[in-house]
Design a protein around this motif. Structure first.
Motif, PDB file in Angstrom:
ATOM      1  N   VAL A  55      54.199  15.249 -33.070  1.00  0.00           N
ATOM      2  CA  VAL A  55      53.438  16.482 -32.546  1.00  0.00           C
ATOM      3  C   VAL A  55      54.316  17.809 -33.212  1.00  0.00           C
ATOM      4  O   VAL A  55      54.000  18.698 -33.746  1.00  0.00           O
ATOM      5  N   ALA A  59      53.789  20.451 -36.172  1.00  0.00           N
ATOM      6  CA  ALA A  59      53.832  21.860 -35.969  1.00  0.00           C
ATOM      7  C   ALA A  59      54.835  22.490 -37.015  1.00  0.00           C
ATOM      8  O   ALA A  59      54.112  23.395 -37.895  1.00  0.00           O
ATOM      9  N   TYR A  73      51.012  25.814 -34.923  1.00  0.00           N
ATOM     10  CA  TYR A  73      49.669  25.030 -34.713  1.00  0.00           C
ATOM     11  C   TYR A  73      49.727  23.730 -35.056  1.00  0.00           C
ATOM     12  O   TYR A  73      50.776  23.221 -35.649  1.00  0.00           O
ATOM     13  N   VAL A  74      49.057  22.777 -34.328  1.00  0.00           N
ATOM     14  CA  VAL A  74      49.233  21.211 -34.326  1.00  0.00           C
ATOM     15  C   VAL A  74      47.674  20.934 -34.456  1.00  0.00           C
ATOM     16  O   VAL A  74      46.807  21.336 -33.526  1.00  0.00           O
ATOM     17  N   TYR A  79      49.534  26.022 -30.706  1.00  0.00           N
ATOM     18  CA  TYR A  79      50.487  25.303 -29.985  1.00  0.00           C
ATOM     19  C   TYR A  79      51.501  26.327 -29.533  1.00  0.00           C
ATOM     20  O   TYR A  79      52.479  26.489 -30.219  1.00  0.00           O
ATOM     21  N   GLU A  81      53.189  26.473 -26.637  1.00  0.00           N
ATOM     22  CA  GLU A  81      54.151  26.143 -25.764  1.00  0.00           C
ATOM     23  C   GLU A  81      55.597  26.260 -25.982  1.00  0.00           C
ATOM     24  O   GLU A  81      56.572  26.021 -25.005  1.00  0.00           O
ATOM     25  N   GLU A 528      47.965  13.125 -28.583  1.00  0.00           N
ATOM     26  CA  GLU A 528      49.542  12.966 -28.574  1.00  0.00           C
ATOM     27  C   GLU A 528      49.761  11.295 -28.687  1.00  0.00           C
ATOM     28  O   GLU A 528      50.666  11.067 -29.210  1.00  0.00           O
ATOM     29  N   SER A 531      49.262  10.797 -32.438  1.00  0.00           N
ATOM     30  CA  SER A 531      49.560  12.108 -33.293  1.00  0.00           C
ATOM     31  C   SER A 531      50.041  11.408 -34.645  1.00  0.00           C
ATOM     32  O   SER A 531      50.128  12.480 -35.836  1.00  0.00           O
ATOM     33  N   ASN A 550      48.558  18.440 -25.063  1.00  0.00           N
ATOM     34  CA  ASN A 550      48.972  19.469 -25.866  1.00  0.00           C
ATOM     35  C   ASN A 550      47.911  20.668 -26.465  1.00  0.00           C
ATOM     36  O   ASN A 550      48.117  21.791 -26.797  1.00  0.00           O
ATOM     37  N   MET A 551      46.625  20.000 -26.843  1.00  0.00           N
ATOM     38  CA  MET A 551      45.600  20.558 -27.370  1.00  0.00           C
ATOM     39  C   MET A 551      44.683  21.373 -26.341  1.00  0.00           C
ATOM     40  O   MET A 551      43.983  22.455 -26.887  1.00  0.00           O
ATOM     41  N   GLY A 554      45.118  25.752 -26.594  1.00  0.00           N
ATOM     42  CA  GLY A 554      44.811  26.321 -27.933  1.00  0.00           C
ATOM     43  C   GLY A 554      43.249  26.232 -28.150  1.00  0.00           C
ATOM     44  O   GLY A 554      42.763  27.017 -28.845  1.00  0.00           O
TER      45      GLY A 554
END
Length: 629
Positions: A55, A59, A73-74, A79, A81, A528, A531, A550-551, A554
Motif C-alpha cells: 500500500v 503510494a 494516491y493508491v 490516500y 491518511e 489491502e 495490494s 484504506n480506499m 478517497g
C-alpha cells in the motif's frame, strides 16, 4: 548528585579505556559494517507484502507516475491518511534506481543507519565514547527494529527524529543562552517528524521535554529556546505540505476534505478509538507492554540495572545533575511518554519502536559503566547475574528449537507451505499474526533457519556468560552482537520462506502474463488484502466488499473511480464478455458458487480464478489451470 543505589563513576576503579572505541572513526566504521551485514544483506528479497508494505510502496509509485508530490494516491484513489516524507523518499529512490524491491527498501535502510549513528552520537556526547558505541550496538542488533523494517512503515524515521530532538534539547540545557542554530534545528527536526508521522512528531517531544522541565523546576528554560523564531522555522518546513494538501483536497459536498480527515479523523478520533470507518483492531494492553521488552532482546536483561542510575528523588531533580544524569532522566521520560500515549489509545505492536533508541541508550550507558567498574563491583555482579538469566533463556530456546527439529520433517518438494498451516484470522490484528498459523508439521520448512537460530542463541548466551564470569564484559557484549547477526540472518531467511503466505507477487505475475486490455481484477475483501497485485501488475483493483479500509474516504470524492462491487454486480461482470480475474484466500469462495470458473494460479493459500479458460497454461505453485463448474 549520584543516586545512592549505584557506585559513582569517580570512585570506580576503571579498566583501561578501549583505544579502538575511543576513536570515533573506528566506531563509525564498525557500526556501518554491522548495519550493512544485518540490514543491507538480502535487500532484494523477499517479495513485497500485501497490506501496509505494498500500500505504501504503491503510494510512492503513483506519486512518481502522477508527478504529484502533495496528494497521495493508491489504486488511483486519494490516500489522505498519511504524512508524506517517507513516500517522498521512496519515490526519489524509484526515480534514481527504478521500481523494485531493492529500491523500495533502500530509503528505509538508510533511515536505520541514520538512527544508529544518531544514537551513537548522542550516547558519545552524554555517556562517553564507549557508552555511545554500546548504545548503538544494542540498537543495531536488537530484535524489534529489525523485525519492523521488514515492511515499509515510518516508525524508524520517527525514532531518528526523536533522537536528534532530544540531543539538541540536552545541548540547550548546557548553554546559558541556547544558540540560535540549536533552537532552530530543534524546530526543523520536529517539523520533519510531523511530516513523517503526523502530530506525534510534536506531541512526543513536547510531552517528554515538558515533563523534564516540570520535574526539574526549570520551566523558564522554555523562554530561552527562541520560541518565536523556532516556531517560524517549524512552520516554514512543516506547514507548506499541509496547506497545499488542504487546498487541493477541499471539502466537496458530503466529503469534508483533507483537513477533517487528516487531523480530526486520523489523529483525534483514532486516539479516542472512534476513527471511521471502524475497521481496525488494537493490540491488548498487557501484550503491548510485554512486546516492548521483547523488542530489545537480547539486551533486555540489562535494562533493570540501567534504571538504577536514573535520578529518582525530588532533591536530585532540583539539584545540579551531571550531563549523564540529565540524559538518563530524559531517556526514561522519552520511553514513558510514548508507551503511555499509546496505552491510552489504539495501538499496534510496532508503535513503540521510536522508544527503542532511548532504551538502547539506557542499556548502553550501563554496559559502559559495567566494563569500567572494578572486578568485584556491584556492576560486575549484576552483569554476571543478568548473563545467567540470559543463558537460561538461551537454553530454553535451544531445547524448544531442537525439539521442533526432531518432531518436524522437511516437506516433500513442491509442497505449498499454506497446506501445512492452521489459519487463525482472529490473530491477524498483529503485524506478524500470520506466523501464529505455524504448526509443528509446517516447521519442517524452516529446519535450516530454526537450527541456526536455536544453536546461535545457545552458543551466544553461553559465551557471554563465560566471558562475563571471567571479567571480560566487553567481549561478552561482542559475543551477544555476533549471536544476533546469526539470529537475525536466520529470521530473514525464515521470513523469505514464509513470504508467499503474506505476499501475492506470484499471483500478480500470473495475472500479468495473461492480462489483455479491458480485463478486470477483483479482490475478495478489501484492497489491502491483495495490494501486491496492484503494485506488481500496475493494474487497478476492484473490491468485492462493502466500502471500507484504506480506499473508503478517497472514493467519496467526486470523480473517484468506482471500486466497490456487490455480489449482484460481480455476478453480472463475471457473466459478461470481459475477462475477470478474482483473487481470494478461500478454497471455495461463496462468491463463485453457481458460476463457472477456472483456476489461473494458486500459491500461499491464495487463488486467482477467472471466468475464461487460460490459453497459456499458466502454472504457479504447482497448480495448472482447471475448470470448475
Amino acid at each position: 548528585m549520584i543516586s545512592s543505589t549505584v557506585t559513582p563513576l569517580s570512585t570506580i576503579a576503571s579498566t583501561r579505556p578501549n583505544r579502538w572505541l575511543a576513536d570515533w572513526r573506528t566506531s563509525l566504521l564498525a557500526l556501518v559494517a554491522l548495519w550493512a551485514v544485518i540490514y543491507m544483506a538480502g535487500l532484494s528479497r523477499p517479495a513485497l507484502l500485501d497490506d501496509a508494505d505494498t500500500v505504501h510502496a504503491e503510494a510512492a509509485k503513483e506519486m512518481l507516475q502522477r508527478h504529484d508530490w502533495v496528494t497521495l494516491y493508491v489504486n488511483g484513489i486519494r490516500y489522505l491518511e498519511k504524512a508524506p516524507l517517507m513516500y517522498w523518499g521512496v519515490a526519489a529512490s524509484y526515480e534514481l534506481f527504478g521500481i523494485s524491491e531493492w529500491s523500495t527498501r533502500f530509503p528505509l535502510m538508510l533511515g536505520v543507519l541514520a538512527m544508529i549513528l544518531s544514537t551513537y552520537g548522542l550516547g558519545r556526547w552524554a555517556l562517553g565514547s564507549e557508552g555511545g558505541f554500546f548504545s548503538a550496538l544494542v540498537l543495531a542488533t536488537a530484535l524489534g527494529p529489525f523485525l519492523f523494517t521488514r515492511f515499509l512503515i515510518p516508525d524508524v524515521a520517527v525514532g531518528l527524529w526523536l533522537t536528534l530532538t532530544f540531543w539538541l534539547f540536552l545541548v540547550t540545557l548546557e548553554q546559558p543562552k541556547p544558540a540560535r542554530w540549536t533552537c532552530w534545528a530543534l524546530g526543523a527536526v520536529c517539523a520533519l517528524n510531523v511530516l513523517t508521522k503526523g502530530l506525534i512528531g510534536l506531541v512526543f517531544p513536547a510531552g517528554a521535554i515538558g515533563l523534564y522541565l516540570l520535574l526539574t523546576g526549570n520551566l523558564r528554560h522554555l523562554l530561552k529556546l527562541r520560541l518565536f523564531s523556532s516556531a517560524l522555522v517549524f512552520l516554514a518546513i512543516g506547514a507548506p505540505w499541509h496547506i497545499l494538501a488542504a487546498l487541493r483536497n477541499p471539502a466537496q459536498g458530503h466529503v469534508r476534505g483533507f483537513l477533517w480527515f487528516y487531523f480530526v479523523n486520523e489523529h483525534i478520533l483514532r486516539f479516542l478509538n472512534k476513527r471511521v470507518p471502524r475497521d481496525y483492531d488494537t493490540v491488548p494492553l498487557l501484550l503491548f507492554w510485554a512486546l516492548l521488552i521483547l523488542w530489545l532482546i537480547p539486551w533486555t536483561v540489562f535494562l533493570p540495572q540501567s534504571l538504577q542510575e536514573v535520578p529518582r528523588r525530588w532533591r536530585e531533580f532540583r539539584g545540579q545533575m551531571t550531563r549523564r544524569q540529565r540524559a538518563y532522566l530524559l531517556f526514561v521520560l522519552w520511553t514513558l511518554v510514548i508507551v503511555g500515549f499509546f496505552s491510552l489509545s489504539t495501538r499496534q505492536e510496532y508503535y513503540t519502536i521510536p522508544a527503542i533508541p532511548a532504551m538502547a541508550l539506557l542499556v548502553g550507558g550501563w554496559l559502559q559503566r559495567e566494563r569500567a567498574s572494578a572486578a568485584h563491583s556491584r556492576e560486575r555482579r549484576n552483569g554476571s547475574i543478568s548473563s545467567t538469566g540470559l543463558l537460561v533463556a538461551g537454553v530454553i530456546i535451544a531445547v524448544v528449537g531442537f525439539a521442533l527439529l526432531s518432531f518436524s520433517k522437511a516437506p516433500a518438494p513442491g509442497t505449498d507451505l499454506s497446506d501445512l498451516l492452521r489459519k487463525n484470522p482472529q490473530d491477524y490484528a498483529l503485524s506478524f499474526g500470520h506466523f501464529l498459523d505455524l504448526t509443528p508439521q509446517a516447521m519442517g520448512a524452516f529446519r535450516g533457519p530454526l537450527f541456526g537460530f536455536a544453536f546461535a542463541f545457545l552458543l551466544g548466551t553461553l559465551a557471554n556468560w563465560m566471558l562475563r564470569r571471567r571479567g571480560r564484559a566487553g567481549a561478552g557484549n561482542a559475543a551477544l552482537a555476533g549471536m544476533m547477526i546469526v539470529v537475525l540472518t536466520c529470521v530473514r531467511i525464515a521470513f523469505g520462506i514464509f513470504s508467499p503466505i503474506i505476499s501475492s507477487k506470484d499471483l500478480a505475475m500470473a495475472i500479468r502474463e495473461q492480462y489483455r486490455p479491458g480485463d478486470q481484477i477483483v479482490v475478495s475483501g478489501l484492497y489491502e488484502n491483495a495490494s501486491t497485485l496492484n503494485f506488481y501488475t500496475g493494474l487497478p483493483l476492484r473490491s468485492l466488499h462493502r466500502p471500507g479500509g484504506n480506499m473508503w474516504y478517497g472514493t467519496q470524492f467526486p470523480g473517484a473511480p468506482g471500486v466497490w462491487e456487490t455480489q449482484a454486480s460481480f455476478v453480472e461482470m463475471w457473466n459478461g464478455p470481459q475477462r475477470v480475474f478474482f483473487w481470494t484466500d478461500q478454497d471455495d469462495p461463496p462468491a463463485l458458487r453457481g458460476l463457472t470458473s477456472c483456476v489461473i494460479a494458486r500459491r500461499g493459500g491464495k487463488t486467482v480464478f477467472s471466468n475464461q479458460v487460460s490459453t497459456s497454461g499458466s502454472k504457479v505453485g504447482g497448480q495448472m489451470a482447471e475448470v470448475q463448474p
